[in-house]
Design a protein around this motif. Structure first.
Motif, short mmCIF file in Angstrom:
data_model
loop_
_atom_site.label_atom_id
_atom_site.label_comp_id
_atom_site.label_asym_id
_atom_site.label_seq_id
_atom_site.Cartn_x
_atom_site.Cartn_y
_atom_site.Cartn_z
N LEU A 84 0.95 5.48 2.27
CA LEU A 84 0.78 5.05 0.88
C LEU A 84 -0.37 5.76 0.17
O LEU A 84 -0.22 6.16 -0.98
CB LEU A 84 0.65 3.55 0.79
N LEU A 120 9.80 0.19 5.07
CA LEU A 120 9.20 -0.59 6.15
C LEU A 120 10.25 -0.85 7.22
O LEU A 120 11.45 -0.88 6.93
CB LEU A 120 8.69 -1.93 5.63
N VAL A 142 2.51 -1.11 -4.45
CA VAL A 142 3.47 -0.29 -5.20
C VAL A 142 3.52 -0.74 -6.66
O VAL A 142 3.56 0.09 -7.58
CB VAL A 142 4.86 -0.33 -4.53
N LYS A 187 3.34 -7.99 5.39
CA LYS A 187 3.34 -6.54 5.17
C LYS A 187 4.20 -6.19 3.96
O LYS A 187 3.85 -5.31 3.17
CB LYS A 187 3.83 -5.82 6.41
N ARG A 188 5.29 -6.87 3.78
CA ARG A 188 6.16 -6.63 2.62
C ARG A 188 5.44 -7.02 1.32
O ARG A 188 5.51 -6.31 0.33
CB ARG A 188 7.47 -7.40 2.76
N THR A 223 -3.90 -2.78 5.47
CA THR A 223 -3.38 -1.81 4.52
C THR A 223 -2.67 -0.67 5.24
O THR A 223 -1.57 -0.30 4.89
CB THR A 223 -4.52 -1.25 3.65
N ILE A 265 7.70 7.29 -0.18
CA ILE A 265 7.10 6.43 0.84
C ILE A 265 8.25 5.92 1.70
O ILE A 265 9.34 5.63 1.21
CB ILE A 265 6.29 5.27 0.24
N ALA A 296 0.57 -1.99 7.05
CA ALA A 296 1.62 -2.41 6.13
C ALA A 296 2.26 -1.25 5.43
O ALA A 296 3.42 -1.30 5.06
CB ALA A 296 1.05 -3.38 5.09
N THR A 297 1.52 -0.18 5.25
CA THR A 297 2.05 0.94 4.48
C THR A 297 2.44 2.11 5.36
O THR A 297 2.89 3.13 4.86
CB THR A 297 1.00 1.42 3.47
N ARG A 331 2.64 -4.38 0.64
CA ARG A 331 3.20 -3.13 0.13
C ARG A 331 3.74 -3.31 -1.28
O ARG A 331 3.52 -2.47 -2.15
CB ARG A 331 4.31 -2.61 1.03
#
Length: 131
Positions: free
Chosen positions: A71, A85, A101, A93-94, A63, A82, A66-67, A97
């Motif tokens: 986040l 990336l 979101v 990771k995409r 977490t 935010i 990735a953010t 996120r």
């Protein structure tokens, strides 16, 4: 609920507790499930967890990595933006996120609709007083 948690364990989405106690990682997974199940199927949440296990080590909290760590500040209102990336960020990771979101946006919209309905409920009384 306890039965839902037991169901996630039985389906292999999260691992079995040790001596009926869940680890921090398991609790984080449960929180993620609660937030994400409104925008993803349990099957897709499980797929994300499988990607995490295949591509991340325990030393790299998914977490946070990735953010970019920002986040949580965005979710709780401490920040209004935010960061993007890194263009080379892994698909995992995409996806993580994007899921977070989407869940946050759904919560925001739900709150907006609740507030709108509460405001609309006040109008008949206000309009009646004006006439």
């Amino acid at each position: 609920t306890p039965s839902m948690v037991s169901n996630y364990v039985k389906k292999g989405v999260i691992s079995h507790p040790v001596k009926k106690k869940y680890s921090r990682e398991q609790l984080a997974s449960l929180i993620y499930i609660v937030l994400s199940k409104n925008v993803l199927s349990l099957e897709n949440i499980d797929a994300l967890f499988q990607m995490q296990r295949a591509h991340c080590t325990a030393a790299e909290p998914t977490t946070t990595s990735a953010t970019g760590g920002e986040l949580p500040a965005y979710i709780f209102g401490a920040s209004r933006t935010i960061r993007d990336l890194d263009p080379d960020a892994a698909d995992e990771k995409r996806l993580l996120r994007g899921t977070i979101v989407a869940a946050v946006n759904k919560m925001y919209l739900d709150c907006c609709f609740v507030a709108m309905r509460q405001e609309e409920a006040l109008w008949p009384g206000i309009l009646g007083d004006l006439q």
